[in-house]
Design a protein around this motif. Sequence first.
Motif, short mmCIF file in Angstrom:
data_model
loop_
_atom_site.label_atom_id
_atom_site.label_comp_id
_atom_site.label_asym_id
_atom_site.label_seq_id
_atom_site.Cartn_x
_atom_site.Cartn_y
_atom_site.Cartn_z
N ARG A 215 36.43 31.38 37.24
CA ARG A 215 37.64 30.57 37.09
C ARG A 215 38.09 30.50 35.63
O ARG A 215 38.26 29.44 35.06
N ASP A 216 38.29 31.66 35.09
CA ASP A 216 38.64 31.78 33.68
C ASP A 216 40.12 32.14 33.57
O ASP A 216 40.52 33.29 33.73
N ALA A 217 40.94 31.12 33.33
CA ALA A 217 42.39 31.35 33.29
C ALA A 217 42.76 32.26 32.12
O ALA A 217 43.72 33.02 32.20
N SER A 220 42.58 35.53 33.38
CA SER A 220 43.19 35.64 34.71
C SER A 220 42.15 36.07 35.74
O SER A 220 42.39 36.94 36.56
N MET A 221 41.00 35.47 35.67
CA MET A 221 39.93 35.88 36.56
C MET A 221 39.31 34.67 37.27
O MET A 221 38.72 33.81 36.62
N TYR A 222 39.46 34.65 38.56
CA TYR A 222 38.84 33.59 39.37
C TYR A 222 37.41 33.99 39.69
O TYR A 222 36.47 33.29 39.33
N SER A 223 37.25 35.12 40.35
CA SER A 223 35.91 35.68 40.56
C SER A 223 35.88 37.02 39.86
O SER A 223 36.90 37.69 39.71
N PRO A 225 34.96 40.79 39.80
CA PRO A 225 34.61 41.89 40.72
C PRO A 225 33.29 42.57 40.37
O PRO A 225 32.63 43.13 41.25
N ILE A 228 30.46 40.86 42.46
CA ILE A 228 30.54 40.81 43.92
C ILE A 228 30.37 42.23 44.42
O ILE A 228 30.95 43.16 43.85
N GLN A 247 31.88 32.25 48.54
CA GLN A 247 31.13 32.24 47.28
C GLN A 247 29.76 31.56 47.54
O GLN A 247 29.59 30.88 48.55
N TRP B 55 46.25 28.88 40.69
CA TRP B 55 45.04 28.13 40.36
C TRP B 55 44.88 28.03 38.84
O TRP B 55 44.16 27.15 38.35
N GLN B 56 45.56 28.89 38.11
CA GLN B 56 45.44 28.86 36.64
C GLN B 56 46.24 27.74 36.01
O GLN B 56 46.06 27.44 34.83
N ASP B 103 39.24 44.41 44.48
CA ASP B 103 39.16 43.81 43.14
C ASP B 103 40.37 42.95 42.76
O ASP B 103 40.20 41.85 42.20
N ILE B 106 39.94 39.70 44.44
CA ILE B 106 38.80 38.99 43.87
C ILE B 106 39.19 38.33 42.55
O ILE B 106 38.96 37.14 42.33
N ARG B 107 39.81 39.10 41.67
CA ARG B 107 40.19 38.56 40.36
C ARG B 107 41.19 37.42 40.49
O ARG B 107 41.07 36.38 39.84
N SER B 108 42.19 37.61 41.34
CA SER B 108 43.30 36.65 41.41
C SER B 108 43.05 35.53 42.40
O SER B 108 43.84 34.61 42.50
N ALA B 109 41.94 35.62 43.15
CA ALA B 109 41.65 34.64 44.21
C ALA B 109 42.72 34.66 45.30
O ALA B 109 43.01 33.63 45.90
N PRO B 113 37.60 33.72 47.71
CA PRO B 113 36.93 33.66 49.02
C PRO B 113 37.64 32.71 49.99
O PRO B 113 38.49 31.92 49.57
#
Lengths: 504, 504
Positions: A215-217, A220-223, A225, A228, A247, B55-56, B103, B106-109, B113
């Motif tokens: 969750r790193d805005a 721009s990365m929630y999860s 890759p 996973i 998750q 979410w950001q 990917d 995954i990155r952008s949610a 999940p």
Amino acid sequence: MDIIRNRLVTLAYSDKPKSDEHVVPNGQAAGKNKKKLILNAFIESCSGHQSPGLWQHPDDRSSGFNDIEHWVDLAKLLEKAKIHGIFIADVLGGYDVYEDSLDPAIRSAAQWPVNEPLAVVTAMTAATKTIGVGATVATTYEQPYHLARRLSTIDHLSKGRFGWNIVTGYLDSAARNLIGKEQPQHADRYTVAEEYMKVMYKLFQSSWRDDAVVRDAKRSMYSDPDRIRTIDHDGEFYKVPGPHICQPSPQRTPLLLQAGTSKSGKLFAAQHAEAIFVLGHSPSVVKDNIAEIRLIAKEKFGRDPNNLKFLTMFCPVLGRTEEEAQAKFEDYIQYGSKEGALALFGGWTGMDLGPYGDDEELRQTESNAIKSAVESLSRAAPGVEKWTKNTVARLIMIGGMGATVVGTPAHVADEMQRWVDEADVDGFNMPYAIFPSSFEDICNTLVPELQSRGVFHNEYEVPGGTYRENFYGKTGQKQPLDEHVASKYRWRAGVPKSEARSPV
Amino acid sequence: MDIIRNRLVTLAYSDKPKSDEHVVPNGQAAGKNKKKLILNAFIESCSGHQSPGLWQHPDDRSSGFNDIEHWVDLAKLLEKAKIHGIFIADVLGGYDVYEDSLDPAIRSAAQWPVNEPLAVVTAMTAATKTIGVGATVATTYEQPYHLARRLSTIDHLSKGRFGWNIVTGYLDSAARNLIGKEQPQHADRYTVAEEYMKVMYKLFQSSWRDDAVVRDAKRSMYSDPDRIRTIDHDGEFYKVPGPHICQPSPQRTPLLLQAGTSKSGKLFAAQHAEAIFVLGHSPSVVKDNIAEIRLIAKEKFGRDPNNLKFLTMFCPVLGRTEEEAQAKFEDYIQYGSKEGALALFGGWTGMDLGPYGDDEELRQTESNAIKSAVESLSRAAPGVEKWTKNTVARLIMIGGMGATVVGTPAHVADEMQRWVDEADVDGFNMPYAIFPSSFEDICNTLVPELQSRGVFHNEYEVPGGTYRENFYGKTGQKQPLDEHVASKYRWRAGVPKSEARSPV
């Protein structure tokens, strides 16, 4: 209750003393083994559960299982007494062996109707802080990818307070509705279940790295890759590419419960189970199985035998005096349903006592299976001279195939200690005779007695913690123990994707 | 969201006026059709849902979906504003079409999940009194006998406040994990779904008589075997002897929701759906489908066309002034994720925009499918001169493929009225841009505006009633309408077993 089919064949001689031998001064009966007990309440999303017919008692409220308040109130009651967990049994079919008909179960409400157990969990855990909730879900009737999501979701929403009782199912009536045929052979079911568990571990433990959700805005990365991966399971029974769609939940793998004392069941338990349900009318019945499973766990799977926790089914009927307890028992059992008990017996054992006359001596039937089963039962109740349908029904009418102990809190606590000393159990899985007053009696009278003896905690070991932390009494033990097979699958924080591994 | 694949082909020219044409005095814009609106909140057990990347935004709390409080608090908020229902969408796989990879999702949610939707329902209904909760469950991935129990259980525990959104699934990524192959063809899925519904109706409606549970201790009868019957379903795809394992729940059949505007989807909706989700950027897009489904329902299935309630996806971004609303929108969209939007677009349409350059004019690609899709989108946003990946992403970045309306409560209410007048919708299925503040704005500003115009109720029609009673606004309408196909299956009180019938 796979266990029971097998149990009937091996049921050992009852060594239960007569109740008056148990009247000892409060707190004076400390056994040789002062281990702290694990206590679970044992229920099912039906009326009566292990006490067929007792819904007819004026005080019984077990038919309230369709209401969510029934479940929420129970969770609050048990948490107040610091009970470790609530275990919700399940069947997906009816008990239609007795008289070759479902009618006896329908009339008596012998585990019929039965709602889905998972539906109540989050409402119960939302209304409490620590108590765990376990539920039975069979591996035979749904896809592991789907079930993994159902269980991970509940582990998340319960904040890691969820347990999964792994069963393979035992009722043909369920199989006919779900897989279009009779239940597969016992050994086959366990072969499939072994592969099923691999898929579950891969999804729960190895598909997401512990720290995959960032969750790193800024990036721009929630999860991430890189944290996973697909599981690419391609086995004999299941093809599941993955990745897991949830998750990692607080426990990743829910606390694993199991009941099974057949040969394949023991092997399964020795590898996978953290809590193992056993049952029998006396400690000697379960003692050897417990010892054997601990041994297999140690020798074959490298587990510390003491980390397998055995809970025996144990139904206390409590009174302030022995007389009051006995009167309560006699009051209860008059509401028991004979046909309900025989319907349950039929489903558990596959044996139909329907064709036999009410007064027929079952030891003289032509069926070796029935003779053998009754012979086993007779060891649990040596005082019975003639075994008839009535005797069988009465023996299992309150508390099913487990021990039913009638007496004062001190007497019942002594008996629990005897189970610990003689059979090396770690705790008790307690069904009700009457709902909820049996649980109220346990919370209000038995728990204080056990606490005063120092064999039950006064507070949860990890208040607000996960089921597993409180089960093992170890803060931080949210996930399976390092020695447990599930841990071999775990993708830990910091390990690059190229180095993530799963056992084959 | 089956609907969307089809939608993109038929998306009509946008007739949405520019926003400044909508600034009209509060309450002065009553349309020709004053029908009372049905309002649903539209969510999914994931972060972002129809607003990938948001979410950001510092105010967004949508990542709280793993916590039960997230769900309980939402239910309370919406019930306070008398919103009819909360609809939980679902997918069982990831959006891996764009760039042929998971990917980006995954990155952008982007709906990743995703937890299981049913797990939150009873906690939400236990904390509220009237609001309904609907959830998507696909017919393709689990046995009807099992699902019928899952749904009946929740209908019981929610006191009849549950709705089922019937889908057949559309993501190959789900099918690969659950049925070991790609998703079956669309038409085939509906053929199977038709049989699935028959099995469900037989279990829900015809297996137990309304008054099967008697709980009569005098006759030692909990349920009456003469009032329970097997269903003996033996079809092309399913063999289910029954009987249903749950007693009749308050609604027997949960409120039936559906979304589908393909040819087979329309036929399915016309027969089965009580609420139908539609979506498009403007009323003209959905108008014809709504009219057609109502007509089929009437002519082919004998239903009153007004009893099919159409809810269009509609995402309001509200401000006290137009300027404030517009500023809010611009603030929000800067957090939108382009790759998240394109991942969703890929999953919804099956089209991968990955191979195209950032500045490439998509109307000049060699893919007829993409040209046609973009042509459709361009009708929704006629001002766009060049269609690139960015334009597509921006169009669906807040509110997905539905209308997103930015303005004051009066402006938004006018726009809603226009949908009613021009497309004959009955209500709105509202996703959030930002969670939960979009819902707070709806509850605190839009709902009062609609109430002041007399197009939204000030109180639930049936406080404490079932979802269906409040959906139709009719006390006592717990079960499907008499004209609905489900009612043909219902075994009513008083009808002897020998006369109980199910349509073949």
